[in-house]
Design a protein around this motif. Structure first.
Motif, PDB file in Angstrom:
ATOM      1  N   VAL A  42      -0.152  18.367 -14.177  1.00 51.45           N
ATOM      2  CA  VAL A  42      -0.356  17.177 -13.353  1.00 51.45           C
ATOM      3  C   VAL A  42       0.081  15.950 -14.144  1.00 51.45           C
ATOM      4  O   VAL A  42      -0.268  15.788 -15.313  1.00 51.45           O
ATOM      5  CB  VAL A  42      -1.839  17.039 -12.943  1.00 51.45           C
ATOM      6  CG1 VAL A  42      -2.035  15.788 -12.083  1.00 51.45           C
ATOM      7  CG2 VAL A  42      -2.300  18.276 -12.188  1.00 51.45           C
ATOM      8  N   GLY A  43       0.872  15.096 -13.516  1.00 53.94           N
ATOM      9  CA  GLY A  43       1.375  13.900 -14.178  1.00 53.94           C
ATOM     10  C   GLY A  43       2.752  14.057 -14.758  1.00 53.94           C
ATOM     11  O   GLY A  43       3.364  13.074 -15.182  1.00 53.94           O
ATOM     12  N   ARG A  44       3.243  15.293 -14.772  1.00 51.65           N
ATOM     13  CA  ARG A  44       4.602  15.549 -15.257  1.00 51.65           C
ATOM     14  C   ARG A  44       5.494  15.909 -14.081  1.00 51.65           C
ATOM     15  O   ARG A  44       5.068  16.618 -13.166  1.00 51.65           O
ATOM     16  CB  ARG A  44       4.612  16.677 -16.284  1.00 51.65           C
ATOM     17  CG  ARG A  44       3.861  16.345 -17.562  1.00 51.65           C
ATOM     18  CD  ARG A  44       3.991  17.473 -18.561  1.00 51.65           C
ATOM     19  NE  ARG A  44       3.234  17.211 -19.777  1.00 51.65           N
ATOM     20  CZ  ARG A  44       3.144  18.044 -20.804  1.00 51.65           C
ATOM     21  NH1 ARG A  44       3.784  19.216 -20.744  1.00 51.65           N
ATOM     22  NH2 ARG A  44       2.430  17.749 -21.863  1.00 51.65           N
ATOM     23  N   LYS A  45       6.714  15.432 -14.133  1.00 48.15           N
ATOM     24  CA  LYS A  45       7.647  15.703 -13.053  1.00 48.15           C
ATOM     25  C   LYS A  45       8.135  17.143 -13.138  1.00 48.15           C
ATOM     26  O   LYS A  45       8.696  17.554 -14.150  1.00 48.15           O
ATOM     27  CB  LYS A  45       8.848  14.752 -13.143  1.00 48.15           C
ATOM     28  CG  LYS A  45       9.878  14.946 -12.038  1.00 48.15           C
ATOM     29  CD  LYS A  45      11.078  14.047 -12.248  1.00 48.15           C
ATOM     30  CE  LYS A  45      12.146  14.319 -11.198  1.00 48.15           C
ATOM     31  NZ  LYS A  45      13.371  13.492 -11.433  1.00 48.15           N
ATOM     32  N   PRO A  46       7.938  17.927 -12.075  1.00 51.06           N
ATOM     33  CA  PRO A  46       8.442  19.310 -12.101  1.00 51.06           C
ATOM     34  C   PRO A  46       9.958  19.328 -12.002  1.00 51.06           C
ATOM     35  O   PRO A  46      10.574  18.438 -11.414  1.00 51.06           O
ATOM     36  CB  PRO A  46       7.799  19.939 -10.858  1.00 51.06           C
ATOM     37  CG  PRO A  46       7.553  18.790  -9.933  1.00 51.06           C
ATOM     38  CD  PRO A  46       7.245  17.610 -10.811  1.00 51.06           C
TER      39      PRO A  46
END
Length: 266
Positions: A111-115
Motif C-alpha cells: 500500500v502506498g507504492r505504485k504497482p
C-alpha cells in the motif's frame, strides 16, 4: 471453519513458526505473522475458498485480500503492509518447502507504492527474453549462460553461491536440490548446465559456479556484476530481480515472446 480445515491451518501455523525461529525471528514477530496467517485463512474460508488455501495464493487473490483489509476491515495502510509482509514470509516458507514454485507476493505492491502495469511487466519480461537469447548465442561463456538460466528458474543469489558441484544437479534429471527445496528446471536451464558440465571438471573448487570467492565460489557481488555486464551487452536494462521474476510473470500474465526463438523462451 471446520475441524479438518482448522487442523490444516494449525499445521501450517506450527511449521511456519518453526521456520521463522530457524531464521532467528523474534517471538513477537512470530506471533504477529502467525496471526496474519490465521486471519488470511479465515478470509479464504469466508469467500468460499475452503479447499486448498495454498492454491488461493495467487497475485490476483492477494490483491483482492489487500482491498478487503483496506476497505471492509478498515485497517490502516501500515497495518495492511505488515499483514502483507507476514504473508510474503509465509510465501517464502512455502517456496523453501517446494510447496509453491514462486512467491506470489513478489508481484503484489505494498500500500502506498505504485504497482507495475501490465505493459511495464511485459517490457521487463521481454528484456529478459532478449538477454537470454543473447547469452545463448555465446557458445564459449557457458558458466554465465548457466547462471542466467538458474536465476530465470528463480534460484536466489544466495542459493547460487551455495550450490555444490557434486551435490546440486546431475544431467539425468530436471531437478536441482537446495536444502529442502527442489526446483524443477526448464529445458534451457538443463541445456545450459549440460554444456557447462563439459567444462566444469577441469575447473577448481567444490562449488558448481566457479568464481573468485572462498573455495572458488562466486561471491554475491560477482553475480550481480555479471548480470549487469550481460544486460549491457544485450542492450537491455534489467537486473537479478527481473531475471528471477520473469518466468513467473510470463506464467501469470500469459506473455508470449516477440522475435525470440520459442526454444529460448521455454
Amino acid at each position: 471453519m471446520s475441524s479438518a480445515e482448522g487442523g490444516i491451518v494449525l499445521n501450517y501455523k506450527v511449521c511456519f513458526a518453526a521456520y521463522l525461529r530457524r531464521q532467528d525471528r523474534r517471538e513477537s514477530t512470530i506471533k504477529s505473522y502467525s496471526h496474519a496467517l490465521v486471519e488470511f485463512c479465515k478470509y479464504c474460508g469466508s469467500q468460499g475458498k475452503r479447499n486448498g488455501i495454498v492454491r488461493q495464493m495467487t497475485p490476483a487473490w492477494m490483491e483482492s485480500y489487500k482491498r478487503h483489509l483496506l476497505g471492509n476491515k478498515g485497517l490502516r495502510p501500515s497495518t495492511v503492509n505488515q499483514r502483507l509482509s507476514a504473508l510474503s514470509a509465509f510465501g517464502r516458507f512455502l517456496v523453501a518447502k517446494s510447496i509453491l514454485n514462486h512467491n506470489p507476493f513478489d508481484l503484489v505492491a505494498r500500500v502506498g507504492r505504485k504497482p507495475l502495469s501490465s505493459e511495464e511487466l511485459h517490457n521487463s519480461w521481454d528484456s529478459v527474453q532478449r538477454l537470454r537469447a543473447e547469452v545463448h548465442k555465446d557458445v564459449i561463456n557457458v558458466r554465465d549462460r548457466a547462471l542466467v538460466e538458474l536465476l530465470y528458474a528463480d534460484l536466489s543469489v544466495r542459493e547460487l553461491c551455495s550450490l555444490r558441484y557434486e551435490e546440486g544437479w546431475s544431467s539425468d534429471n530436471e531437478i536441482i536440490q537446495i536444502g529442502d527445496r527442489k526446483v524443477t528446471l526448464h529445458a534451457r536451464a538443463c541445456l545450459a548446465l549440460e554444456h557447462y558440465g563439459i567444462l566444469r571438471p577441469i575447473l577448481k573448487g567444490d562449488y558448481l559456479l566457479v568464481g573468485s570467492g572462498p573455495g572458488w565460489s562466486m561471491k554475491p557481488g560477482q553475480i550481480y556484476a555479471t548480470v549487469r555486464k550481460l544486460a549491457r551487452m544485450a542492450g537491455v536494462s534489467i537486473g537479478v530481480k527481473d531475471l528471477r521474476l520473469a518466468r513467473y510473470v510470463g506464467e501469470v500474465y500469459g506473455f508470449e515472446p516477440a522475435a525470440i526463438p520459442a526454444a529460448v523462451a521455454a
